[in-house]
Design an enzyme around this catalytic site. Structure first.
Site, PDB file in Angstrom:
ATOM      1  N   CYS A  14       0.866  -1.177   0.105  1.00  0.00           N
ATOM      2  CA  CYS A  14       0.001   0.063   0.019  1.00  0.00           C
ATOM      3  C   CYS A  14       0.793   1.233  -0.034  1.00  0.00           C
ATOM      4  O   CYS A  14       2.235   1.032   0.054  1.00  0.00           O
ATOM      5  CB  CYS A  14      -1.012   0.169   1.224  1.00  0.00           C
ATOM      6  SG  CYS A  14       0.008   0.139   2.990  1.00  0.00           S
ATOM      7  N   CYS A  17       3.372   1.725   2.786  1.00  0.00           N
ATOM      8  CA  CYS A  17       4.766   0.795   2.789  1.00  0.00           C
ATOM      9  C   CYS A  17       5.698   1.754   1.726  1.00  0.00           C
ATOM     10  O   CYS A  17       6.718   1.827   2.255  1.00  0.00           O
ATOM     11  CB  CYS A  17       4.396  -0.636   1.986  1.00  0.00           C
ATOM     12  SG  CYS A  17       2.977  -1.431   2.981  1.00  0.00           S
ATOM     13  N   CYS A 110       0.394   7.704 -36.999  1.00  0.00           N
ATOM     14  CA  CYS A 110       1.532   8.414 -36.806  1.00  0.00           C
ATOM     15  C   CYS A 110       1.786   8.325 -35.376  1.00  0.00           C
ATOM     16  O   CYS A 110       1.115   7.577 -34.357  1.00  0.00           O
ATOM     17  CB  CYS A 110       1.100  10.088 -37.385  1.00  0.00           C
ATOM     18  SG  CYS A 110      -0.296  10.735 -36.137  1.00  0.00           S
ATOM     19  N   CYS A 113      -0.769   8.918 -32.670  1.00  0.00           N
ATOM     20  CA  CYS A 113      -1.580   7.821 -32.279  1.00  0.00           C
ATOM     21  C   CYS A 113      -0.961   7.042 -31.191  1.00  0.00           C
ATOM     22  O   CYS A 113      -1.457   6.612 -30.177  1.00  0.00           O
ATOM     23  CB  CYS A 113      -2.093   7.035 -33.328  1.00  0.00           C
ATOM     24  SG  CYS A 113      -2.554   8.030 -34.812  1.00  0.00           S
ATOM     25  N   ASP A 523      36.476  -9.487 -18.338  1.00  0.00           N
ATOM     26  CA  ASP A 523      36.924 -10.064 -17.437  1.00  0.00           C
ATOM     27  C   ASP A 523      37.920 -11.241 -17.891  1.00  0.00           C
ATOM     28  O   ASP A 523      37.704 -11.709 -19.157  1.00  0.00           O
ATOM     29  CB  ASP A 523      35.645 -10.885 -16.676  1.00  0.00           C
ATOM     30  CG  ASP A 523      36.360 -12.024 -15.657  1.00  0.00           C
ATOM     31  OD1 ASP A 523      37.085 -11.594 -14.721  1.00  0.00           O
ATOM     32  OD2 ASP A 523      35.669 -13.231 -15.902  1.00  0.00           O
ATOM     33  N   ASP A 720      30.849 -13.155 -17.575  1.00  0.00           N
ATOM     34  CA  ASP A 720      30.153 -14.196 -17.524  1.00  0.00           C
ATOM     35  C   ASP A 720      29.871 -14.856 -16.080  1.00  0.00           C
ATOM     36  O   ASP A 720      28.902 -15.834 -15.933  1.00  0.00           O
ATOM     37  CB  ASP A 720      30.532 -15.529 -18.535  1.00  0.00           C
ATOM     38  CG  ASP A 720      32.057 -16.213 -17.736  1.00  0.00           C
ATOM     39  OD1 ASP A 720      32.630 -15.380 -16.896  1.00  0.00           O
ATOM     40  OD2 ASP A 720      32.315 -17.203 -18.235  1.00  0.00           O
ATOM     41  N   ASP A 724      30.785 -11.070 -11.757  1.00  0.00           N
ATOM     42  CA  ASP A 724      30.767  -9.964 -12.679  1.00  0.00           C
ATOM     43  C   ASP A 724      29.637  -9.119 -12.734  1.00  0.00           C
ATOM     44  O   ASP A 724      29.808  -8.206 -13.329  1.00  0.00           O
ATOM     45  CB  ASP A 724      30.955 -10.899 -13.936  1.00  0.00           C
ATOM     46  CG  ASP A 724      32.327 -11.279 -14.360  1.00  0.00           C
ATOM     47  OD1 ASP A 724      33.284 -10.835 -13.570  1.00  0.00           O
ATOM     48  OD2 ASP A 724      32.415 -12.397 -14.887  1.00  0.00           O
TER      49      ASP A 724
END
EC number: 7.2.2.8
Length: 834
Positions: A14, A17, A110, A113, A523, A720, A724
């Site tokens: 809510c 919060c 266009c 829109c 890396d 990877d 990282d």
């Protein structure tokens, strides 16, 4: 230096919060601003993500880091087996956590829109995000709103919408709609031009289009025929303009309706009541209304045909799935529809078959062509225990495999979903164009009225004729359509072409950022190198037995998850290893423990020095191995250095060639590694790296990226691993290698489907080409309108004594849209330079 961190929130229900989290964050001295909603927070300041998450947890809620530049397209990840680059190159998604819905739209003409439909969708309760794509006439809506509510919102805004359940249905309906639209525009263009051209030619060579007592009846018939053309061939312009007016908006259709409508009404007024007009003002413009409608419909038809070509890359992916699968049962084999295949079913593949679903081979061997998924042209050998993926082709062999992922859960389906979401996104430059387009039509109407007023009060006689020509021409030549198509057409073509090269782009903003990079950080382990370290030498000291040294080192490494540990364990795979007690991991240094009554240390030189083990006598050996690019791993037994294990992770076969490509493209290359400087520099020299940042602990990678950015560099991070992820998030563009961890992939802006650095060079080349194409389109659209509108308003009259014909204005308007679409389609043939 301030930074903005995006967090995904959990547990908020809510406004109270939201307020509690916002106040908790803004009470921190290192937080400058916190924008909080029920699901996410955007926090600006110097605090780290970990500190912010801890603050939110203290407030009684949960939080996690989300992608800093764009909302992740897949909201959850299901770890997959590390068998091939493809299977891990995407976070898996289930039907339950994919909250996106697709709508097919109609009636849009266009960018005005687009803005209207997008605002209508975002106003529906439960919608968290809506992306409207003018080029594809689709909307991608995130959130919990029902399809019925979304369709009603679009229809209330004056447009048509249809909810689409899956890509197969979307494709079928989109093709049906596209074919029907092209047919409709074609016959409408033919009808309008069939009337307009003869009238225009007759007016040029047989009549001066001035109404007289002799030809008045004939022109009245022509006027009524023109009205019929306007109703049947151009009715969609007027209906759309009327709907827009009722909704308090103005679009391209408004301009066409006003221009052609005013021309016809003026002509009919002259035709019916010529006595009200001076002799020189009795000029008729029926042919202008018919020709403009015909030319614009013709332009729409050609544009629709070109738009279909732009989705070619995605359609190729959709074509990869076969309609049936060969099911193996106790009764034998039979062909079943793909929709009936369930996880756990046993299926057969033979030479020439296209794999129907993801699965794992249980028997046999085969060579599979995975080029359409990964961009890797070399067939891959697969055997028992290996993964196969929907859409790949068996080049040779026969296998049995068990289905593991079907339908929308296959790797191919997830790729298609990611590509489509990226194609629906907009970069910053596109958002600027949308803002301009939103006010474009009202501004053009004002310009037309002001220009007409100037000609009416200050122009030559007959003022009413010049006023009409000027107003009509300004309204017709203005083209918000070209402006609205400029960005999405380039994005659709660029993202689709990238997918063909095995490069998945998270969103259009990532493409824009990638095009401005000047530094690429890699890396080392698993990115520049194969990620499969090998023990290349074992050297012992003080007459210590080599086999015993390897045995003790391997025993210690049994409890470690470090990549180097696997290399040592593989080297000692045929040895009986002793039990280790008191095992400890010393982060960034190594491991320790006790075995067979001996105190053991295994790690780098810093570990031994930290434990007061003398290494002076072996420093020459350490330096020698490091200078050759090997990582020296030292073993100490009872406080004495007894062995040096040289571990080397070889460079990938294509690393040097890929880095040379990046060098030629003008990028500065940086290697980020935890290795000591000597080892790191040796590898960098071999690979052709410009700069080395060595000795970096896992949690220091993001700081290293920050330092580079503080020098004014635009940085890409290629990695990877899980460690990282912070660096990938910190970088301007994070690039995750195929086969990387789900965390890395979820954080990255770009994912490579093949485990090859050539993909990095391809990704950056395509990004540059896409942004260049986008700028060409936008510049062309701006120049066209910047020159066309003043010329239509009569700016050349004082110098040349001529005005632009409204028919020429209509042709120019149609041509501008066709030019934008055709230019974007050039990306479909783009090939990165080797």
């Amino acid at each position: 230096m301030s930074q903005t961190i995006d967090l995904t929130l959990d547990g908020l229900s809510c406004g109270h919060c939201v307020k509690r989290v916002k106040e908790s964050l803004e009470q921190r001295p290192d937080v400058e601003q916190a924008d909080v909603s029920i699901t996410e927070a955007h926090v600006t300041g110097t605090a780290s993500a970990e500190q912010l998450i801890e603050t939110i947890k203290q407030a009684g809620y949960d939080a996690s880091v989300s992608h800093p530049k764009a909302k992740p397209l897949a909201e959850s990840s299901i770890p997959s087996e590390a068998l091939t680059a493809v299977s891990e190159a995407l976070p898996a998604a289930t039907a339950d956590d994919d909250d996106s819905q697709q709508l097919l739209l109609s009636g849009m003409s266009c960018a005005s829109c687009v803005t209207r439909v997008q605002n209508a969708l975002q106003s529906v309760p439960g919608v968290t995000q809506a992306r409207v794509n003018l080029a594809e006439r689709t909307a991608l809506v995130m959130g919990s709103a029902s399809p019925q509510d979304l369709v009603q919102a679009v229809e209330k805004a004056g447009y048509g919408a249809e909810a689409i359940e899956d890509d197969a249905k979307r494709r079928e309906r989109q093709q049906e709609t596209a074919v029907a639209t092209m047919k409709r525009f074609r016959w409408q263009a033919i009808v309008a031009l069939a009337v307009g051209i003869p009238v225009m030619v007759w007016g040029m060579i047989g009549d001066n289009m001035m109404v007289t007592a002799d030809n008045r009846s004939l022109w009245l018939v022509i006027g009524l025929i023109t009205l019929a053309v306007m109703v049947f061939a151009g009715g969609h312009f007027y209906r759309s303009a009327w709907k827009s007016l009722l909704n308090g908006a103005a679009t391209m259709d408004t301009l066409v309706a006003l221009g052609t409508g005013v021309a016809w009404l003026y002509s009919m007024s002259v035709n019916l009541w010529p006595q009200w007009f001076p002799m020189e003002a009795r000029h008729l413009y029926y042919e202008a209304s018919a020709m403009i409608i015909g030319l614009i419909n013709l332009g729409h038809m050609l544009e629709a045909r070109a738009r279909q070509r732009s989705s070619k890359a995605l359609e190729k992916l959709l074509d990869l799935t076969p309609p049936t699968a060969r099911l193996v049962t106790d009764e034998g084999e039979k062909s079943v529809p793909l929709a009936e295949v369930q996880p756990g079913m046993l299926l057969r593949l033979t030479t020439g078959d296209r794999v129907p679903v993801d699965g794992e081979i249980t028997q046999g061997e085969a060579w599979l062509d995975e080029a359409m998924l990964t961009g890797e042209p070399i067939p891959q050998q697969k055997g028992e225990g290996d993964s196969v993926h929907a859409g790949t082709v068996v080049q040779d062999g026969s296998v049995l495999f068990r289905a593991s992922a079907v339908g929308s859960h296959t790797t191919l389906s997830r790729i298609i979903r990611m590509v489509r979401q990226a194609q629906s996104s907009k970069p910053e430059i596109g958002q600027l164009a949308d803002k301009i387009s939103a006010v474009f039509v009202p501004v053009v109407v004002v310009i037309a009225l002001v220009s007409a007023a100037i000609w009416y009060f200050f122009g030559p006689a007959p003022q009413i004729v010049y006023t009409l020509v000027i107003a009509t021409t300004v309204l017709i030549i203005a083209c918000p359509c070209a402006l609205g198509l400029a960005t999405p057409m380039s994005i659709i073509s660029g993202v689709g072409r990238a997918a063909e090269f095995g490069v998945l782009v998270r969103d259009a903003d990532a493409l824009q950022r990638a095009s401005t990079l000047d530094t690429v950080v890699f890396d080392k382990t698993g990115t520049l190198t194969e990620g499969k370290p090998q023990v290349v030498a074992v050297k012992t000291f003080a007459d210590f037995d080599e086999a015993q040294a390897l045995r003790l080192a391997a025993a210690l490494e049994q409890g470690s998850s470090h990549p180097l540990a696997r290399a040592i364990l593989d080297k000692a795979s045929d040895m009986q290893l002793p039990q280790v007690n008191g095992f400890r991991t010393l982060r960034g240094l190594g491991v320790s423990g006790e075995a067979e009554g001996h105190a053991l240390l295994l790690g780098n030189q810093a570990l031994l020095n930290d434990q007061q083990v003398d290494t002076k006598a072996i420093e020459a050996d350490i330096s020698a191995q490091a200078s050759q690019g090997a990582t020296p791993v030292l073993l100490a037994v009872d406080g004495k250095a007894v062995a040096l294990l040289a571990v080397r992770d070889p460079l990938r076969s294509d690393s040097v060639a890929a880095l040379q490509r990046l060098h030629k493209a003008g990028y500065r290359l940086v290697m980020l590694t935890g290795d000591n400087p000597t080892t790191a520099n040796a590898i960098a020299k071999e690979a052709g790296i410009d700069e080395v940042i060595a000795g970096v602990l896992p949690d220091g990678k993001a700081e290293a990226i920050k330092r580079l950015q503080s020098e004014g560099r635009q940085v890409a991070m290629v990695g990877d691993g899980i460690n990282d992820a912070p660096a990938l998030a910190q970088a301007d563009v994070g690039i995750a290698m195929g086969g990387g961890s789900d965390v890395a992939i979820e954080t990255a802006a770009i994912t490579l489907m093949r485990h090859s650095l050539m993909g990095v060079a391809d990704a950056l080349a395509i990004s540059r080409a896409t942004l260049r194409n986008m700028k060409q389109n936008l510049l062309g659209a701006f120049i066209y309108n910047s020159i066309g509108i003043p010329v239509a308003a009569g700016i050349l009259w004082p110098f040349t004594g001529t005005l632009l014909n409204p028919v020429v204005a209509g042709a120019a308007m149609a041509l501008s849209s066709i030019t934008v679409v055709s230019n974007a389609n050039r990306l479909l043939r783009f090939k990165p330079k080797e």
